[in-house]
Design an enzyme around this catalytic site. Structure first.
Site, PDB file in Angstrom:
ATOM      1  N   SER A 142       0.859  -1.189   0.000  1.00 29.27           N
ATOM      2  CA  SER A 142       0.000   0.000   0.000  1.00 29.27           C
ATOM      3  C   SER A 142       0.888   1.229   0.000  1.00 29.27           C
ATOM      4  CB  SER A 142      -0.889   0.016   1.252  1.00 29.27           C
ATOM      5  OG  SER A 142      -1.511   1.282   1.419  1.00 29.27           O
ATOM      6  N   TYR A 155      -1.525  -0.637  10.624  1.00 31.66           N
ATOM      7  CA  TYR A 155      -1.765  -1.006   9.230  1.00 31.66           C
ATOM      8  C   TYR A 155      -0.607  -0.545   8.352  1.00 31.66           C
ATOM      9  CZ  TYR A 155      -3.789  -1.052   4.557  1.00 31.66           C
ATOM     10  OH  TYR A 155      -4.006  -1.259   3.210  1.00 31.66           O
TER      11      TYR A 155
END
Length: 268
Positions: A142, A155
């Protein structure tokens, strides 16, 4: 399962979103598939649709990658099925709330899926691919891997791990005919947001990419030999500059003397 000239691609998190699109695109490129996700019914439906559209053989395998027995089952498939030539490590979950508002058990489960399961599958696939003379591992990271301030820090930390692991695997395996790619999506229109307790519809439309466009761009980056693909980055030179700056640090990251700015008056 039949033998495809391109071999079998294993796609995790394949029942919806990015994983399902990868499955469709890889089948259209000539791969047979093993699709892994928790929901058997969704997997079966996707397998039927892909086989009907492409004629490829698709095997759905229901597994919860946070369950050690299920994870071990997928590891065994990767290590022993000689037809497998590609692993798309896509399964993962996200979080939007800051650390002080997050449940630590949920964060631990996220680490289990985003880091532990991904790592174990890479560990199963990499030596098998080397033994078979080649293969490819695509790890879905990501943009928060390099911008951890944007969303939940745990995350971001899991996705930074995915990027670092990919870079290390590339260095280790580049001369063994095993391709590594890390894909760094930005905000993407998938069920990721709902699962994390939010909605991409609340974001500015100019920062949200269609999931089909994301996967098509990621595969174009793979075809171009990229190690790191950021589908929305307009100028590839920006990543090159970022990486060159990182490499510039390398010679001075471990020395036998303390940097001058850290020397106390007594040590001078």
């Amino acid at each position: 399962m039949s033998t495809s000239p391109k071999g079998v691609a294993v796609v995790t998190g394949a029942s919806a979103g990015i994983g399902a699109i990868y499955a469709d695109r890889l089948a259209r490129r000539g791969h047979d598939l093993i699709l892994v996700a928790r929901n058997q019914a969704r997997l079966d439906d996707l397998a039927t649709r892909i086989t009907g559209a492409t004629g490829r053989v698709v095997k759905p395998v229901a597994a919860d990658l946070n369950n050690r027995a299920d994870l071990k089952r997928i590891e065994t498939i990767l290590a022993t099925d000689t037809r497998i030539t590609m692993l798309v490590n896509n399964a993962g979950v996200g979080a939007l709330e800051p650390l002080l508002q997050s449940d630590v058990d949920a964060m631990e489960a996220m680490i289990g899926l985003n880091v532990t399961a991904l790592t174990r599958l890479a560990y199963a696939a990499a030596p098998a691919f080397v033994g078979r003379g080649g293969g490819a591992i695509i790890n879905i990271s990501s943009v928060v891997a390099i911008a951890p301030e944007v969303l939940n820090g745990v995350y971001g930390g899991t996705k930074a791990f995915v990027l670092a692991l990919s870079q290390s695997l590339h260095k280790e395996l580049v001369d063994k005919n095993v391709r590594i790619q890390a894909v760094l999506p930005g905000a993407t229109a998938t069920n990721f947001w709902n699962a994390a307790g939010g909605s991409h519809e609340n974001l500015p439309s100019n920062i949200v990419m269609r999931s089909d466009d994301l996967v098509d761009a990621a595969l174009a980056g793979f075809d171009q030999g990229e190690l790191v693909t950021i589908p929305s980055l307009p100028d590839a030179g920006d990543w090159t500059a970022f990486e060159e700056a990182r490499q510039t640090l390398m010679p001075n990251l471990s020395l036998n003397s303390v940097a001058a700015r850290y020397r106390t008056a007594d040590a001078a």
